[in-house]
Design a protein around this motif. Structure first.
Motif, short mmCIF file in Angstrom:
data_model
loop_
_atom_site.label_atom_id
_atom_site.label_comp_id
_atom_site.label_asym_id
_atom_site.label_seq_id
_atom_site.Cartn_x
_atom_site.Cartn_y
_atom_site.Cartn_z
N UNK A 1 0.83 -1.21 0.00
CA UNK A 1 0.00 0.00 0.00
C UNK A 1 0.87 1.26 0.00
N UNK A 2 1.96 1.23 0.79
CA UNK A 2 2.88 2.37 0.79
C UNK A 2 3.50 2.55 -0.60
N UNK A 3 3.92 1.44 -1.20
CA UNK A 3 4.57 1.48 -2.51
C UNK A 3 3.65 2.08 -3.57
N UNK A 4 2.39 1.71 -3.51
CA UNK A 4 1.44 2.15 -4.53
C UNK A 4 1.05 3.62 -4.39
N UNK A 5 1.34 4.23 -3.25
CA UNK A 5 1.04 5.66 -3.08
C UNK A 5 2.16 6.56 -3.58
N UNK A 6 3.31 5.97 -3.93
CA UNK A 6 4.44 6.78 -4.37
C UNK A 6 4.21 7.33 -5.77
N UNK A 7 4.73 8.52 -6.05
CA UNK A 7 4.52 9.14 -7.37
C UNK A 7 5.49 8.60 -8.42
N UNK A 8 5.33 7.34 -8.79
CA UNK A 8 6.18 6.76 -9.83
C UNK A 8 5.91 7.47 -11.16
N UNK A 9 6.97 7.74 -11.89
CA UNK A 9 6.83 8.36 -13.21
C UNK A 9 6.49 7.29 -14.24
N UNK A 10 5.37 7.42 -14.95
CA UNK A 10 5.03 6.41 -15.97
C UNK A 10 6.14 6.27 -17.02
N UNK A 11 6.33 5.06 -17.50
CA UNK A 11 7.37 4.82 -18.50
C UNK A 11 7.07 5.58 -19.78
N UNK A 12 8.11 6.12 -20.39
CA UNK A 12 7.94 6.75 -21.70
C UNK A 12 7.85 5.66 -22.77
N UNK A 13 6.99 5.85 -23.77
CA UNK A 13 6.82 4.85 -24.82
C UNK A 13 6.88 5.50 -26.19
N UNK A 14 7.26 4.69 -27.17
CA UNK A 14 7.25 5.10 -28.58
C UNK A 14 6.48 4.05 -29.36
N UNK A 15 5.51 4.51 -30.16
CA UNK A 15 4.68 3.60 -30.96
C UNK A 15 4.65 4.12 -32.39
N UNK B 1 9.75 0.85 -24.93
CA UNK B 1 9.61 1.69 -23.75
C UNK B 1 10.95 1.82 -23.03
N UNK B 2 11.00 2.71 -22.07
CA UNK B 2 12.20 2.93 -21.26
C UNK B 2 12.20 1.96 -20.09
#
Length: 223
Positions: A81-95, A112-113
């Motif tokens: 629950x603590x881990x999921x509240x952290x502001x992780x930056x979404x991975x950058x993707x190229x399509x 992706x990165x």
């Protein structure tokens, strides 16, 4: 070595141990004096005998361990629950190609990165370092086909390893969900402890237009 519990020292309350301390082991008296008298202590006495060359055991030697009772808080544990509240930056993707369109039935390259992220936070007043590592990627091509889940982040052309082929024209907005595993450090990154559970982030690519290319005959010279 033979280790057994001594029946003469089973008292576990402060008052009970004081009465048998001298019998159990002289060292215990001094060790008890270091404990907080309001919290008391525990004595875990044992008798040790060593196996001798003739197959018999030596005379018993009394041993004990004095443990002071404490009110120290339980060690800090970072939960899912603590881990999921952290502001992780979404991975950058190229399509697809950079111009935003691709011919129908041509492979659309995606990647992706895959780099980990390190964040710092404070839990229960204690500084914590979190290291998040991407492990799985789920691509939703939004054309009605099943999503693609892989541990491969993909690579750009010409070394690409992940692609999708659209069979009908249209405009598609691809999304990719990254699954992250985590570790936490309470000593500024010197040692890490795994976090039980995972966290996810979702990234949306710019719209991709799939065209049907048609040939045209012309009666003039093309220059």
């Amino acid at each position: 070595m033979l280790i057994t519990r001594t029946e003469t020292c089973e008292a576990t309350t402060a008052l009970g141990i004081v009465g048998v301390a001298g019998t159990c082991i002289g060292r215990a008296v001094a060790e008890m004096q270091d404990c907080d008298p309001t919290l008391g202590f525990e004595l875990a006495p044992t008798v040790i005998q060593t196996l001798q060359p003739d197959g018999t055991y030596s005379n018993p030697t009394l041993n004990s361990v004095v443990a002071c009772n404490t009110t120290d808080p339980a060690p800090l544990v970072v939960t899912e629950a603590d881990f999921r509240t952290l502001p992780l930056t979404p991975s950058t993707i190229t399509v697809g190609p950079p111009h935003g369109w691709i011919p129908v039935t041509m492979a659309t390259i995606a990647y992706t990165d895959p780099h980990p992220q390190t964040l710092t936070t404070t839990l229960l007043g204690q500084p914590v370092t979190i290291r998040a590592t991407p492990t799985h990627y789920t691509w939703d091509w939004t054309d009605g086909t099943p999503p693609t889940t892989t541990t491969d982040p993909g690579h750009p052309w010409p070394h690409h390893t992940l692609s999708h082929t659209y069979t009908t024209t249209g405009t598609y907005t691809v999304t990719m969900t990254t699954t992250w595993t985590g570790e936490y450090s309470l000593d500024n990154g010197t040692t890490y402890t795994p976090i039980t559970g995972t966290a996810t982030t979702t990234t949306t690519a710019p719209p991709l237009t799939v065209h049907e290319l048609r040939s045209h005959l012309v009666d003039t010279l093309i220059t």
